[in-house]
Design a protein around this motif. Sequence first.
Motif, PDB file in Angstrom:
ATOM      1  N   GLN A   1     121.658  48.967  12.830  1.00 20.26           N
ATOM      2  CA  GLN A   1     121.012  48.733  11.545  1.00 20.26           C
ATOM      3  C   GLN A   1     119.555  48.310  11.753  1.00 20.26           C
ATOM      4  O   GLN A   1     118.660  48.792  11.074  1.00 20.26           O
ATOM      5  N   SER A   2     119.312  47.438  12.701  1.00 22.70           N
ATOM      6  CA  SER A   2     117.934  46.996  12.935  1.00 22.70           C
ATOM      7  C   SER A   2     117.080  48.135  13.480  1.00 22.70           C
ATOM      8  O   SER A   2     115.905  48.255  13.126  1.00 22.70           O
ATOM      9  N   GLU A   3     117.653  48.997  14.321  1.00 19.08           N
ATOM     10  CA  GLU A   3     116.897  50.136  14.856  1.00 19.08           C
ATOM     11  C   GLU A   3     116.554  51.129  13.755  1.00 19.08           C
ATOM     12  O   GLU A   3     115.427  51.617  13.676  1.00 19.08           O
ATOM     13  N   PHE A   4     117.524  51.455  12.900  1.00 20.45           N
ATOM     14  CA  PHE A   4     117.270  52.390  11.809  1.00 20.45           C
ATOM     15  C   PHE A   4     116.254  51.819  10.829  1.00 20.45           C
ATOM     16  O   PHE A   4     115.386  52.537  10.339  1.00 20.45           O
ATOM     17  N   LEU A   5     116.348  50.539  10.560  1.00 24.49           N
ATOM     18  CA  LEU A   5     115.407  49.901   9.649  1.00 24.49           C
ATOM     19  C   LEU A   5     113.989  49.953  10.209  1.00 24.49           C
ATOM     20  O   LEU A   5     113.043  50.293   9.499  1.00 24.49           O
ATOM     21  N   SER A   6     113.829  49.642  11.494  1.00 27.05           N
ATOM     22  CA  SER A   6     112.489  49.660  12.079  1.00 27.05           C
ATOM     23  C   SER A   6     111.909  51.068  12.101  1.00 27.05           C
ATOM     24  O   SER A   6     110.721  51.261  11.849  1.00 27.05           O
ATOM     25  N   THR A   7     112.738  52.073  12.359  1.00 30.32           N
ATOM     26  CA  THR A   7     112.261  53.456  12.350  1.00 30.32           C
ATOM     27  C   THR A   7     111.848  53.863  10.940  1.00 30.32           C
ATOM     28  O   THR A   7     110.792  54.479  10.748  1.00 30.32           O
ATOM     29  N   VAL A  52     110.852  51.942   8.517  1.00 29.16           N
ATOM     30  CA  VAL A  52     109.622  51.229   8.164  1.00 29.16           C
ATOM     31  C   VAL A  52     108.409  51.911   8.775  1.00 29.16           C
ATOM     32  O   VAL A  52     107.384  52.103   8.113  1.00 29.16           O
ATOM     33  N   LEU A  53     108.513  52.332  10.037  1.00 32.30           N
ATOM     34  CA  LEU A  53     107.393  53.022  10.679  1.00 32.30           C
ATOM     35  C   LEU A  53     107.048  54.322   9.962  1.00 32.30           C
ATOM     36  O   LEU A  53     105.874  54.635   9.746  1.00 32.30           O
ATOM     37  N   VAL A  54     108.061  55.097   9.599  1.00 31.83           N
ATOM     38  CA  VAL A  54     107.815  56.370   8.929  1.00 31.83           C
ATOM     39  C   VAL A  54     107.162  56.147   7.572  1.00 31.83           C
ATOM     40  O   VAL A  54     106.161  56.781   7.242  1.00 31.83           O
ATOM     41  N   VAL A  55     107.699  55.227   6.790  1.00 30.00           N
ATOM     42  CA  VAL A  55     107.154  54.993   5.450  1.00 30.00           C
ATOM     43  C   VAL A  55     105.759  54.378   5.525  1.00 30.00           C
ATOM     44  O   VAL A  55     104.849  54.798   4.803  1.00 30.00           O
ATOM     45  N   LEU A  56     105.565  53.411   6.403  1.00 30.07           N
ATOM     46  CA  LEU A  56     104.236  52.794   6.505  1.00 30.07           C
ATOM     47  C   LEU A  56     103.181  53.779   7.006  1.00 30.07           C
ATOM     48  O   LEU A  56     102.016  53.685   6.620  1.00 30.07           O
TER      49      LEU A  56
END
Length: 139
Positions: free
Chosen positions: A103-109, A111-115
Amino acid sequence: MIQKGSSESRDPEAPPRDADLQAQADKAGAPAPLRWGAFARAVYSRSLGLALVVLFLASFILHWTQSARAAAQEALEHGEAATGTFAYLADPQLWFESFQNWQSEFLSTAVLVVLSIFLRQRDSPESKPVAAPHDQTGD
């Protein structure tokens, strides 16, 4: 998959860059595995994905076996029967720990894509040019 506006995504209107690997093998500076035959080209053209799958499996197996060992040791300390390594695959604790990591890995990925759609980093190869419009994909 394509994320419109993301610097991490490929441009949907760009022609495929890896269409004919056999013809590209003869170009100067082409990696040697492209000249070693069809099987080597197929493996090399998917080598990043294969490496990531191997790393994922290795990390999951290490987590599973070490977590099973710790759970067995804790059970013995409490006078309970130890669960075997394969039986531990059905233990909710293993999957709880695993899903927390994923979950933390998917969330960080995500966030990077959207940001990367809205934010820029000057002179970074991972970012679109600073003056690029938000809906431009890639660089």
